[in-house]
Write an enzyme that holds these catalytic residues in place. Sequence first.
Site, PDB file in Angstrom:
ATOM      1  N   ASP A  15       0.782  -1.229   0.000  1.00 19.36           N
ATOM      2  CA  ASP A  15       0.000   0.000   0.000  1.00 19.36           C
ATOM      3  C   ASP A  15       0.818   1.285   0.000  1.00 19.36           C
ATOM      4  O   ASP A  15       0.243   2.367   0.059  1.00 19.36           O
ATOM      5  CB  ASP A  15      -0.936   0.011   1.219  1.00 19.36           C
ATOM      6  N   CYS A  19       6.565  -0.320   1.178  1.00 26.80           N
ATOM      7  CA  CYS A  19       6.246  -1.724   0.886  1.00 26.80           C
ATOM      8  C   CYS A  19       6.908  -2.165  -0.416  1.00 26.80           C
ATOM      9  O   CYS A  19       7.465  -3.264  -0.515  1.00 26.80           O
ATOM     10  CB  CYS A  19       4.727  -1.921   0.779  1.00 26.80           C
ATOM     11  N   CYS A 362       9.579   6.117  14.054  1.00 34.81           N
ATOM     12  CA  CYS A 362       9.208   5.408  12.821  1.00 34.81           C
ATOM     13  C   CYS A 362       8.964   6.406  11.688  1.00 34.81           C
ATOM     14  O   CYS A 362       8.215   7.371  11.861  1.00 34.81           O
ATOM     15  CB  CYS A 362       7.959   4.567  13.046  1.00 34.81           C
ATOM     16  N   CYS A 364       7.341   6.204   8.809  1.00 33.73           N
ATOM     17  CA  CYS A 364       6.260   5.918   7.856  1.00 33.73           C
ATOM     18  C   CYS A 364       5.568   7.183   7.353  1.00 33.73           C
ATOM     19  O   CYS A 364       5.384   7.383   6.156  1.00 33.73           O
ATOM     20  CB  CYS A 364       5.229   4.984   8.479  1.00 33.73           C
ATOM     21  N   ASP A 406       1.870  28.571 -28.042  1.00 38.30           N
ATOM     22  CA  ASP A 406       1.749  28.587 -29.495  1.00 38.30           C
ATOM     23  C   ASP A 406       0.443  29.305 -29.819  1.00 38.30           C
ATOM     24  O   ASP A 406      -0.429  29.444 -28.960  1.00 38.30           O
ATOM     25  CB  ASP A 406       1.733  27.156 -30.019  1.00 38.30           C
ATOM     26  N   ASP A 603       0.551  22.288 -29.655  1.00 36.08           N
ATOM     27  CA  ASP A 603      -0.353  21.248 -30.148  1.00 36.08           C
ATOM     28  C   ASP A 603       0.269  19.860 -30.115  1.00 36.08           C
ATOM     29  O   ASP A 603      -0.366  18.884 -30.489  1.00 36.08           O
ATOM     30  CB  ASP A 603      -0.845  21.571 -31.562  1.00 36.08           C
ATOM     31  N   ASP A 689       2.775   7.598  15.926  1.00 35.85           N
ATOM     32  CA  ASP A 689       3.276   7.239  14.599  1.00 35.85           C
ATOM     33  C   ASP A 689       2.137   6.853  13.668  1.00 35.85           C
ATOM     34  O   ASP A 689       2.038   7.349  12.544  1.00 35.85           O
ATOM     35  CB  ASP A 689       4.269   6.084  14.703  1.00 35.85           C
TER      36      ASP A 689
END
Length: 728
Positions: A15, A19, A362, A364, A406, A603, A689
């Site tokens: 997730d 990980c 931690c 995270c 442009d 473009d 945390d």
Amino acid sequence: MNAPDLLKLRIEGMDCAACAVKIENAMKRLPGVSDINVSYGQQSLSLTFDGDRTSSTAIEDKIRALGFTPVGGVSRRTAASASPVAEPRSSWWRERKPRLTLTIAAMFALAFVVAHVEPAFGQWAYSVAALISIVPFAKRAYAGAISGTPFSIETLMSVAALGAMLIGAAQEAAVVILLFAIGELLETVAAGRARAGIEALISLVPRDALRERSNILERVPADTLEIGDVVVVRPGDRIPSDGRVMDGVAEVNEAPVTGESVPVVKETGAAVFAGSISTNGELRISVTSMAADNTISRIVHLVEEAQESKAPMARLIDRFSRRYTPAAMVVALLVVIVPPLVFHADWATWIYRGLATLLIACPCALVISTPAAIASGLASGARRGLLVKGGAALETLGKIKTVAFDKTGTLTRGSPRVTDIVPVEGTRDDVLAKAAAVERKASHPLGRAIVEAASGRGLELPASFGAALTKPGESVTARLKGGFVSVGSPLYAKKQTVLDAHIAQQLEALERQGKTVVVVLSGKRVEGLIALRDEPRSDAAEAIATLQRMGIGAIMLTGDNQRTADAIGATLGVQVRAELLPDAKLAEIEAIRKTGLVAMIGDGINDAPALAAASVGVAMGGGTDVALETADAALLHNRVMGVADLIALSKSTLANIWQNIGLAFGLKAIFLCTTLLGVTSLWMAILADTGATILVTANALRLLRPRHERPFQRASRGRNEALQSDTR
């Protein structure tokens, strides 16, 4: 020697970027494994492996050891690309983390009951619950450590929980483990919500289609449609695939692709996109792309790739966190040993505080602070037709100082019309027919307008021989029956021949009216002049004014003549650089870059060099292949105001990132102080945390909320009416 196998897996429980790093590090250590590509946005892993050295079973076992669940593997004996894994996703509460969390909660509840019924056994009950609960996390910590990720969150949490049990704080150890499990579960839910923002686009394409063959209609799965098939779309139906209208007229809601809910009239020859809705008419459509290649599929693929590409801020945070985690462990150790050794403080007290420090440290929340905001920003933009192809581009857009536009097809509608034909030799029809014969295969708006004008008059075009020769920004030359004929700019014509005074006066008079003039030459003889006018887009002036209110400069770079460019520039209130060939546009962009970051809006075809040279290149184009593939970003709805929306989206995303970093560091600083003062308990430390991670994720998800889109729309009141006037 056997060819390598290709393995593709969906990974449940992956997730966040941390990980993905764990899995990637583990795969790198397996013999014979290469070409590793881990995507936490798609929850997927692809790699090639030598089956004689490492089996697919060993790969899946290693993933399971890290605490993730491999699902739906596809393996084939070649390193060629395999089709995407199409396994259905299970409900989040049926996956591994929810089941583990419920088990830990049940054991904690049982220990709680035992402690209240028989207090003498309470310590033992909490110790048993904690020891059993810590096993899966300790196994993951060990697997990560031997696979190249020693300083994982599981390592820090396991050390803290085991340390708490050793000093007699078994109840707090059990609470820490339970809160950690709940935190992981909430992260999974939040990540699923962010992922659903993109997956919702896929669900907009209908599952089946009404295919017509031999005048017989049959209902077939949409993913079985092939290029050239004819489908019938009735009022209220979604279009099943990209295609081109063969018959019928209808207003089509293209919101899934462009983000605009104002219907666009589609008639014979018009392109349509999968997932858009026919609101009031029946259309017969010829399919032009397979299901995997339709516009929505490409948008989803590009956004998923963009979410995986790290922004400069994300790379900086990653580098910092790699040093931060071991440093935090050293600080926690110093908290444990310095007060008892130096100040003769109580060992148990400072071991407890050191363990709390370990949990607070931690990383995270810090690691996820940037990618969560970038992913939400990219998804939010894609929903509204603002496609940004990477975190770096999204980050840079918010720092832009100048926007270069442009003219043709960008600030103007890109659909000029022939207004004047001035013959020098022959008749008006002769001049127009020769010019159309040269431009008959043109992709440039001016060339298409000339061909349309000839067609509207029913002119028979002279035959041409061989392919036309195009000099970008100068001319198109083709060989006709009477010799070589060129359609070129006035500058090109002046290089080829001397224009007599009468022709020069007529050319100047047309240009003073804001018209673009092309010269038709047979060899070096002037055959005549053709004047065209391309009106500005109805939201262009408002977009320029909005950018200027934001403190961003705007300039128009065009190959058109100075008078025409000045006329358009005066209408829009924008600086002008005219008569620029592609290399001159490139030089202008490079000069502007010396004064600050610059975005080039074009473009996607003729402006490719300038788009590439700009800090950020943005292509205009309603879902075309070029718009999706060429530049760093694309405005799928063809609105100039989209440029201001892009910059506002970037600024909001950058602000969100700094808010996330502030939340992560702020909470850690507060709880570190309270820990050293003895106020914070272990369960409060893990809650700090986990709470920081959840707050950071929730803050990033604010970018996905519909009400959060209002700031991007506030500066563009009335644009829907403007869009209708552009498209009808």
